[in-house]
Design an enzyme around this catalytic site. Structure first.
Site, short mmCIF file in Angstrom:
data_model
loop_
_atom_site.label_atom_id
_atom_site.label_comp_id
_atom_site.label_asym_id
_atom_site.label_seq_id
_atom_site.Cartn_x
_atom_site.Cartn_y
_atom_site.Cartn_z
N HIS A 1 0.83 -1.20 0.00
CA HIS A 1 0.00 0.00 0.00
C HIS A 1 0.87 1.26 0.00
O HIS A 1 2.10 1.21 0.16
CB HIS A 1 -0.94 0.00 1.20
N CYS B 1 3.27 -4.82 6.78
CA CYS B 1 2.86 -4.44 5.43
C CYS B 1 4.04 -3.88 4.65
O CYS B 1 5.03 -3.41 5.21
CB CYS B 1 1.74 -3.41 5.48
#
Length: 277
Positions: A237, A253
């Site tokens: 992301h 992440c």
């Protein structure tokens, strides 16, 4: 007759004694003391009246010369107390000797405590190696595959002819590293953020209170785009903190700059293989 002779004898003896004492006293002339006022000849030429300064406690009068040329004014040698009169000293234009000046103690300054502000976040520019660029990349992975090198903080999008497009990324901080193979199961533009309960509790213990959910936007930690990996909580992301690219700062992440994740988002589809090393 005898009484008269005794009186004459006593008178002669008294006069002789007084003369002897006078001769003893003035046998040597007393030294001539010249007043310090006369040591400056130009004083006499001015025709001004020379007035010695009044006695001041703790200061000898010898050698001090004051000239009364202007009206006197009151000068306090020390702070007057009850029952004490001010000491007058004539104003003077002489540069020979000047009365001591009064030193006033400066008033105490009231220092107010300044508001304590937190240290600003130092935002450094991205290092050149973490900018997107085409590189030689020899691998057995098929073109279109994503390979993430967490040790070196690079994401490679494999292309044909031994080439790859390389992006700089941020990876999991110590204790949150992971490796494995997944596929892109979902894509989202300006995704909303729903922190897992474990993250909320973990950050609350540090004094950081996270929202239950946060709509997508420039302040959202997930940034402009997100690509979800398998059934895990991990995603590739964007970020609202681009200066962290190249560091191990996330909870697992893979984060990218918004412009980089947008470019990658357009190049991959759902079902793309992702290898995390």
């Amino acid at each position: 007759m005898m009484k008269k002779m005794l009186l004459i004898t006593a008178s002669l003896l008294s006069a002789f004694g007084f003369s002897a004492q006078a001769n003893d006293r003035y046998r040597e002339r007393p030294p001539v003391i010249v007043s310090p006022d006369l040591t400056a000849p130009w004083i006499m030429q001015l025709g001004g009246q020379v007035n010695p300064a009044p006695a001041v406690r703790g200061q000898p009068r010898q050698g001090q010369v004051y000239y009364r040329q202007q009206a006197p004014r009151a000068v306090y040698r020390q702070a007057p107390t009850s029952g004490r009169q001010p000491i007058f000293a004539p104003r003077t234009q002489s540069t020979q000797i000047r009365p001591p000046q009064i030193r006033h103690q400066p008033p105490r300054m009231q220092v107010q405590a300044a508001a304590v502000r937190p240290n600003p976040v130092i935002r450094q520019g991205l290092e050149p190696q973490f900018l997107p660029q085409m590189v030689d990349y020899r691998t057995d992975k098929a073109p279109g595959t994503i390979v993430i090198d967490t040790n070196n903080r690079f994401l490679y999008l494999v292309m044909e002819n031994g080439q790859a497009k390389r992006y700089g990324v941020g990876v999991g901080k110590p204790g949150f590293e992971w490796a494995g193979t997944h596929t892109v199961t979902r894509k989202a533009e300006w995704p909303s953020w729903h922190p897992p309960k474990e993250m909320i509790q973990r950050e609350a213990a540090k004094g950081h209170y996270l929202p239950v959910s946060m709509e997508g936007g420039p302040e959202n930690p997930l940034g402009a785009r997100a690509m979800y990996l398998g059934s895990t909580l991990y995603r590739i992301h964007g970020t609202n903190a681009p200066w962290t690219i190249g560091s191990a700062v996330s909870s697992g992440c893979i984060r990218m700059r918004n412009e980089d994740v947008t470019d990658l988002y357009q190049r991959v589809d759902v079902g793309t293989k992702v290898f995390v090393m």
